[in-house]
Design a protein around this motif. Structure first.
Motif, mmCIF file in Angstrom:
data_model
loop_
_atom_site.group_PDB
_atom_site.id
_atom_site.type_symbol
_atom_site.label_atom_id
_atom_site.label_comp_id
_atom_site.label_asym_id
_atom_site.label_seq_id
_atom_site.Cartn_x
_atom_site.Cartn_y
_atom_site.Cartn_z
ATOM 1 N N GLN A 73 2.074 4.889 7.959
ATOM 2 C CA GLN A 73 2.568 3.504 7.997
ATOM 3 C C GLN A 73 1.441 2.553 7.598
ATOM 4 O OE1 GLN A 73 5.642 2.624 8.519
ATOM 5 N NE2 GLN A 73 6.579 4.384 9.514
ATOM 6 N N THR A 75 -0.435 -0.144 5.604
ATOM 7 C CA THR A 75 -0.318 -1.237 4.633
ATOM 8 C C THR A 75 -1.396 -2.254 4.954
ATOM 9 O OG1 THR A 75 1.312 -2.342 6.057
ATOM 10 C CG2 THR A 75 2.195 -1.085 4.214
ATOM 11 N N ILE A 77 -0.902 -5.953 3.937
ATOM 12 C CA ILE A 77 -0.238 -7.037 3.218
ATOM 13 C C ILE A 77 -0.718 -8.359 3.786
ATOM 14 C CG2 ILE A 77 2.001 -7.992 2.544
ATOM 15 C CD1 ILE A 77 3.153 -5.150 3.219
ATOM 16 N N PHE A 89 -1.097 -7.191 -3.344
ATOM 17 C CA PHE A 89 -0.844 -5.848 -2.808
ATOM 18 C C PHE A 89 -1.952 -4.849 -3.134
ATOM 19 C CE2 PHE A 89 3.287 -5.022 -0.789
ATOM 20 C CZ PHE A 89 3.763 -6.310 -0.751
ATOM 21 N N THR A 92 -3.000 -2.600 -0.243
ATOM 22 C CA THR A 92 -1.842 -1.771 0.145
ATOM 23 C C THR A 92 -1.610 -0.682 -0.907
ATOM 24 O OG1 THR A 92 -0.802 -3.554 1.364
ATOM 25 C CG2 THR A 92 0.659 -1.840 0.569
ATOM 26 N N ASN A 93 -1.773 -1.040 -2.171
ATOM 27 C CA ASN A 93 -1.576 -0.044 -3.230
ATOM 28 C C ASN A 93 -2.613 1.072 -3.126
ATOM 29 O OD1 ASN A 93 0.521 -1.596 -4.067
ATOM 30 N ND2 ASN A 93 -0.556 -2.550 -5.780
ATOM 31 N N ARG A 96 -1.514 3.304 -0.476
ATOM 32 C CA ARG A 96 -0.350 4.105 -0.872
ATOM 33 C C ARG A 96 -0.699 5.174 -1.907
ATOM 34 N NH1 ARG A 96 4.051 -0.847 -0.563
ATOM 35 N NH2 ARG A 96 4.730 -0.323 1.539
ATOM 36 N N THR A 149 2.254 -2.295 -7.935
ATOM 37 C CA THR A 149 2.808 -2.118 -6.593
ATOM 38 C C THR A 149 3.928 -1.088 -6.610
ATOM 39 O OG1 THR A 149 2.221 -4.392 -6.143
ATOM 40 C CG2 THR A 149 3.827 -3.393 -4.658
#
Ligand SMILES: NC(=O)c1ccc[n+]([C@@H]2O[C@H](COP(=O)([O-])OP(=O)(O)OC[C@H]3O[C@@H](n4cnc5c(N)ncnc54)[C@H](OP(=O)(O)O)[C@@H]3O)[C@@H](O)[C@H]2O)c1
Length: 308
Positions: A73, A75, A77, A89, A92-93, A96, A149
């Motif tokens: 979970q 992130t 942001i 982002f 966050t990218n 991910r 993103t």
């Protein structure tokens, strides 16, 4: 089961960890910050301090916990600038892409049997009907400012779904609302609506799916306990166009009715991404999650109280 949650202190983690604990699981919760260890203990988790972008720290954290399930979970942001979406982002990218890869390597080494990762409904292709199922095309034609993103979202999904040594599960959440989210009473989007800075662009025909953060956490517990390899939309029963939900949110907040601005004006203020999200987005169906996870949202519609 022993469950390792990466992102245990965030808006989702704070809802998810106590639910896992009260369902009888032993939870190991990851944070970068030593100061958040007490918060994690308070939620019922064993705190684990590691930076998700450091492969060695992640390998050691997962290796030491030896979990049966890992939940991703992560992130980061910050304040959202729709005109420079990918820039907002960026971190966050990385979480991910690189973060996912580090977690997957560590999980494979530890023999993790199920890996559950966060994704987002808003990357469905913007063609055909207004509400999409998991089988519909996803992420192939993002607006220019959102390319990195969407590529990062595709990376998480592909990496998790092709990890054949584990049961890889992807949850495409709707837009979160409720405690700790940007649509909480003190949230960033709520403030923008109150301040009259969130107009309806063009015809406002873009369809959004929402999910109360508590319902999203319930679905995540169900996926941890009984999900099968694949994708699940975790959204409420009521996908709705911007022209409907935005005025309703303003009314719930006692704010003035949002202005309507033509597309070309919207483009100046929110860029191509903002215009697309307001006019072209597609919503998602929760039929598969209900059927296969045995989950039903306690808040079937955002209309019951988007503003909390
Ligand atoms: N579907 C959706 O609508 C959706 C999805 C995601 C987020 N959001 C919204 O975005 C807003 C803020 O989200 P946010 O991204 O700031 O998330 P957040 O809710 O603060 O959670 C981020 C989590 O990721 C962890 N994290 C981040 N970078 C890390 C790193 N390098 N190593 C280890 N852990 C790391 C954080 O841990 P520590 O800070 O403790 O290290 C925290 O637990 C919220 O309003 C939320 O509702 C919406």
């Amino acid at each position: 089961m022993k469950v390792f949650v990466a992102g245990a202190t965030g808006a989702m983690g704070r809802q998810l960890v106590p639910r896992l604990v009260s369902a009888g699981h032993e939870v190991h919760g990851m944070t970068r910050t030593t100061a958040k260890r007490d918060l994690l203990r308070g939620l019922g988790a064993v705190p684990v301090v590691a930076d998700a972008l450091d492969p060695e720290q992640v390998a050691e954290a997962v290796g030491r916990a030896q979990p049966e399930v890992v939940v991703h979970q992560l992130t980061a942001i910050g304040p959202l600038d729709l005109r420079h979406f990918d820039r907002s982002f960026h971190l966050t990218n990385r979480l991910r892409t690189e973060g996912t890869d580090h977690l997957l390597s560590a999980s494979q080494a530890a023999g993790v049997g199920r890996f559950v990762a966060q994704s987002f409904f808003a990357a469905y292709d913007r063609t055909g009907g207004p509400v999409k199922s998991e089988d519909d095309a996803f992420g192939t034609s993002p607006p220019k400012e959102m390319r990195e993103t969407v590529e990062a979202i595709r990376h998480v999904e592909e990496a998790v779904l092709t990890a054949h040594w584990t049961e890889g599960i992807v949850l495409r959440y709707g837009g979160f609302y409720g405690p700790g989210t940007s649509i909480a009473p003190d949230g960033e989007q709520t403030e923008a609506v109150r301040a009259g800075k969130f107009p309806v662009v063009g015809d406002g025909a873009g369809v959004w799916s929402f999910i109360h953060i508590g319902d999203a956490a319930d679905a995540t517990v169900a996926a941890v306990e009984r999900g099968s390899r694949g994708v699940y939309n975790v959204v409420d029963d009521d996908p709705a166009p911007v022209s409907v939900w935005l005025p309703e949110l303003a009314a719930q907040l006692g704010a003035r009715k949002p202005r309507r601005v033509p597309r070309f004006v919207g483009r100046v203020f929110t860029g191509e991404t903002g215009v697309v999200m307001m006019t072209e987005l597609r919503g998602a169906s929760n039929a598969k999650a209900k059927r296969e996870l045995g989950w039903t949202p306690a808040h079937p519609s955002w209309r019951q109280g988007l503003a909390g």
